[in-house]
Scaffold this active site. Structure first.
Site, PDB file in Angstrom:
ATOM      1  CG  ASP A  34     -22.876  13.837  40.594  1.00  0.00           C
ATOM      2  OD1 ASP A  34     -23.356  13.760  39.478  1.00  0.00           O
ATOM      3  OD2 ASP A  34     -23.644  13.851  41.650  1.00  0.00           O
ATOM      4  CB  SER A  75     -27.123  12.174  41.517  1.00  0.00           C
ATOM      5  OG  SER A  75     -26.059  12.815  40.451  1.00  0.00           O
ATOM      6  CB  THR A 128     -23.934  12.449  45.672  1.00  0.00           C
ATOM      7  OG1 THR A 128     -24.255  12.355  44.428  1.00  0.00           O
ATOM      8  CG2 THR A 128     -22.677  11.410  45.762  1.00  0.00           C
ATOM      9  CG  ASP A 243     -24.299  16.020  37.574  1.00  0.00           C
ATOM     10  OD1 ASP A 243     -24.544  15.136  36.277  1.00  0.00           O
ATOM     11  OD2 ASP A 243     -25.036  16.674  37.739  1.00  0.00           O
ATOM     12  CG  HIS A 247     -26.536  18.311  33.914  1.00  0.00           C
ATOM     13  ND1 HIS A 247     -27.802  17.462  33.443  1.00  0.00           N
ATOM     14  CD2 HIS A 247     -26.341  17.899  35.128  1.00  0.00           C
ATOM     15  CE1 HIS A 247     -28.120  16.934  34.335  1.00  0.00           C
ATOM     16  NE2 HIS A 247     -27.069  16.469  35.216  1.00  0.00           N
ATOM     17  CG  ASP A 285     -23.246  10.237  40.156  1.00  0.00           C
ATOM     18  OD1 ASP A 285     -22.226  10.471  39.382  1.00  0.00           O
ATOM     19  OD2 ASP A 285     -23.977  10.988  40.926  1.00  0.00           O
ATOM     20  CG  HIS A 286     -24.759   9.862  36.879  1.00  0.00           C
ATOM     21  ND1 HIS A 286     -24.328  10.936  35.842  1.00  0.00           N
ATOM     22  CD2 HIS A 286     -25.163  10.065  37.912  1.00  0.00           C
ATOM     23  CE1 HIS A 286     -24.736  11.819  36.766  1.00  0.00           C
ATOM     24  NE2 HIS A 286     -25.322  11.477  37.894  1.00  0.00           N
ATOM     25  CG  HIS A 385     -27.372  11.854  34.571  1.00  0.00           C
ATOM     26  ND1 HIS A 385     -27.765  11.679  35.799  1.00  0.00           N
ATOM     27  CD2 HIS A 385     -27.025  13.562  34.652  1.00  0.00           C
ATOM     28  CE1 HIS A 385     -27.800  12.549  36.570  1.00  0.00           C
ATOM     29  NE2 HIS A 385     -27.329  13.487  36.225  1.00  0.00           N
TER      30      HIS A 385
HETATM   31 ZN   LIG Z   1     -26.628  15.400  37.206  1.00  0.00          ZN
END
Ligand SMILES: [Zn+2]
Length: 424
Positions: A34, A75, A128, A243, A247, A285-286, A385
């Protein structure tokens, strides 16, 4: 003449065997980092002396990640694309923008007689894993998602988030799940359905993991052991906190959670070596944070990150309330000699604790993290993101399907195809 005819005949037979008899794969291991953009992978590789297990997967490509509603996906929409093959609005879980449920690759695998499982380092009800095991118009409805997951009935669900299940434990046992809450309890399970909830909320970052929490690699190994059967399985594994670190613009958590995820990829590869009927797909996912490797002068310094034994946030939390031991703590847990100026900058934040979503140490963590980024000469454009393409890597039976420029919605469709099934 006779020889030529024989050779032609053999060539024809070989062509027939290879083209018509495309083999479908029994087991699928789908690993999602993630927020694991290409800069995250690059930085982790460099900190890890130039190698990653995911680099050894035979096939690779790129996927676009935009959602139905935004150029930058969250996500939930990304998870929906990766689990159902449909673009949706940010925030939605395995439903189309008009709220219609669409079949997930895990549900399709289950229908085909395969066992199914999810592993994550976030909560099992988080976006997710939820996208594979539930349908909901809003990712925040984690209590509803938990109920929905019990109905879907994946054989193995491992991660954090006990609090989302605390009120429905009767339903958990009614569905024949064995509930485990520690690493030892997980290790002792030998068969049957398992719900592993190792923390109240998210599991800790890899560097801050407690002895009772299994690593993502151990959860993956155990899930593979439990899912292995003659009809095959589908397992989704998420490195969910890469992720969160991104962040927080924290390169330490980002790198070491990516390396922990890479060890889960290694578990998948080890399994596939012994069980040839297996496809491994690794993607993200990104990308998160807009991480840029370099600020000026064609250089950055990943070695700054090499000695860290905890994330910056955890290191701040180890300091005395007046931060009088700031230097000692910083040097002990970072393996790095800090300038007076940097130590003073951190100490100046001792009264400025500002609790925030991703960061317990608040402003002190923020300031410390900024110093680390400056030392490493790396930077971030956002605390959210970012919209660029991400990598997809694959190995095993039918892995050649995952090459070139693809969209995130192509991935589950191709996984279904690899299993000899049709998703949509
Ligand atoms: Zn995120």
């Amino acid at each position: 003449m006779k020889n030529a005819k024989t050779v032609l005949c053999m060539l024809f037979v070989m062509f027939f065997i290879f083209s018509v008899n495309a083999e479908s794969v029994k087991n699928v291991i789908f690993l999602i980092g993630d927020g694991m953009g290409i800069p995250q992978i690059t930085l982790s590789r460099v900190v890890n002396e130039g190698h990653l297990v995911m680099d050894t997967l035979k096939y690779s490509g790129l996927i676009s990640t935009h959602s139905a509603s935004n150029n930058i996906t969250d996500s939930a929409a990304a998870g929906t694309a990766l689990s159902t093959g449909y673009k949706t609005t940010n925030g939605m879980i395995a439903v189309t923008p008009d709220g219609k449920s669409v079949k997930t690759i895990l549900e399709l695998a289950k229908e085909s007689g395969r066992k199914t499982g999810i592993v994550t380092t976030t909560t099992v009800t988080h976006a997710t894993p939820a996208c594979f095991t539930a349908h909901n118009a809003a990712r925040g409805n984690e209590y509803e998602i938990a109920e929905n997951q019990l109905l879907t009935g994946a054989d193995v669900m491992l991660g954090g988030g006990f609090k989302r299940y605390a009120k429905i434990l009767d339903k958990v046992s009614a569905k024949n799940y064995q509930l485990v809450k520690t690493r030892d309890e997980l290790t002792n399970i030998k068969s049957g359905k398992v719900l592993g909830l190792f923390t109240e909320s998210y599991m800790n970052y890899e560097l801050d993991r407690t002895v009772d929490e299994p690593s993502i690699a151990l959860m993956t190994r155990k899930a593979l052991e439990l899912l292995k059967n003659d009809n095959g399985f589908f397992l989704m594994v998420e490195g969910g906190r890469i992720d969160h670190a991104a962040h927080a613009n924290d390169p330490v958590g980002t790198v070491y959670d990516t390396l922990a995820f890479d060890k889960a990829v290694n578990e998948a590869l080890s399994f596939a070596k012994l069980n040839r009927d297996t496809l491994i797909v690794v993607t993200a996912d990104h990308s998160t944070g807009g991480l840029a490797l370099g600020k000026k002068k064609y250089e950055y310094f990943p070695e700054v990150l090499k000695g860290f034994q905890h994330t910056p946030d955890f290191i701040i939390s180890l300091m005395k309330p007046d931060f009088s031991d700031a230097r000692e703590i910083m040097e002990k847990y970072t393996g790095y000699k800090w300038d007076d100026k940097d130590v003073k900058t951190v100490m100046a934040e001792k009264d400025c604790k500002r609790p925030s979503y991703y960061s317990l140490g608040g402003q002190a963590t923020y300031v410390f993290t900024k110093i680390i980024n400056n030392k490493a000469m790396i930077d971030w454009t956002t605390s959210d993101h970012e919209g660029s393409m991400v990598a997809v890597m694959a190995d095993g039976i039918n892995a050649n399907l995952f090459t070139g420029m693809l969209d995130n919605t192509d991935i589950p469709v191709k996984i279904a195809e690899a299993m000899g099934l049709k998703l949509k």
